[in-house]
Design an enzyme around this catalytic site. Structure first.
Site, PDB file in Angstrom:
ATOM      1  CB  ALA A  67      69.105  11.930  21.329  1.00  0.00           C
ATOM      2  N   GLY A 110      68.305  12.901  16.395  1.00  0.00           N
ATOM      3  CA  GLY A 110      66.928  12.522  16.655  1.00  0.00           C
ATOM      4  C   GLY A 110      65.925  13.541  16.169  1.00  0.00           C
ATOM      5  CD  GLU A 133      72.326  10.309  14.903  1.00  0.00           C
ATOM      6  OE1 GLU A 133      71.112  10.472  15.096  1.00  0.00           O
ATOM      7  OE2 GLU A 133      72.882  10.591  13.808  1.00  0.00           O
TER       8      GLU A 133
END
Length: 259
Positions: A67, A110, A133
């Site tokens: 992301a 992502g 993450e």
């Protein structure tokens, strides 16, 4: 059909379409605009009778690095809830025609979740998958705790999500995450070969198979996704999230304090 962040090629004689993620300077980071354009492109192709199978790919170096952290770093939990970026992913999930991810290089965060949103994954020998993450003080929010669990099992999903460790293409194949590993120079052509085989089958039967398998795999997934998303958004109320994303942008090691 072409726009800024998604380059689309329709190969009419094979009834397939290739969608290439196109943010090379940002390593194809999945910002809101790219994901919206990907959604719109897939929805249009889903309605195109000349296309029966789609391929999502990046380039030889990277599928996508994850992301776009810069787009999220300054947001709070309420901001993230209002943006509700994963409605875009829900629309992609509802695409009826099969989607193949053709992956070379990094598919992280992502991007790993986007691969799992697809129906099959063909990877090059250089492919690496991961859910890092945790290293920036948050957690996966687009299926990285739910679809990953179903793909690789509890123990491996826990390890990947809690340590942020990347796995190689060989590990991903052994874990059952991907379909094939091929040399770098063949990863896209192998995905095209698979797509052509599928496109030659009965399109209605193919769509029925996709719906049936997804229903079986995701019977309890939607509840898990709602919980995952709630927890993902709420982590934007923490200082660790601010520290983690700031450290990422500033290229330094984060100092997490648990608050």
């Amino acid at each position: 059909m072409e726009n800024q962040f998604i380059l689309t090629e329709i190969i009419a004689e094979d009834k397939i379409a290739i969608l290439r993620l196109n943010r090379p300077k940002e390593l194809n980071a999945l910002n809101l605009e790219l994901m919206s354009q990907l959604r719109d492109s897939l929805v249009a192709l889903d309605a195109n009778d000349e296309v029966r199978c789609m391929i999502i790919t990046g380039n030889e170096r990277v599928f996508a690095a994850g992301a776009d952290i810069k787009q999220m770093a300054g947001k709070g939990a309420i901001d993230m809830l209002k943006i509700d970026q994963f409605t875009t992913w829900d629309t992609i999930r509802r695409v009826k025609k099969p989607i193949i991810a053709a992956v070379s290089g990094y598919a992280l965060g992502g991007a790993c979740e986007l691969c799992m949103l697809c129906d099959m994954i063909v990877a090059s020998e250089t492919a690496q998958f991961g859910q890092p993450e945790i290293k920036i003080g948050v957690m996966p929010g687009a299926g990285g705790t739910q679809r990953l669990l179903r793909a690789v099992g509890k123990a491996r999903a826990m390890e990947m999500a809690m340590t942020g460790r990347f796995i190689t293409a060989t590990e991903a194949y052994d874990y059952g995450l991907i379909n094939k590993i091929v040399p770098v120079e063949l990863y896209l052509s192998e995905a095209m070969k698979m797509a052509k085989t599928i496109a030659d089958m009965s399109p209605l039967a193919i769509q029925a198979i996709k719906e049936s398998i997804n229903e079986a795999a995701e019977t309890f997934l939607q509840e898990g996704l709602r919980l995952e998303r709630k927890n993902f958004y709420m982590l934007f109320a923490t200082e660790d999230q601010k520290e983690g994303m700031s450290a990422f942008i500033e290229k330094r090691k984060p100092n997490f304090k648990g608050c």
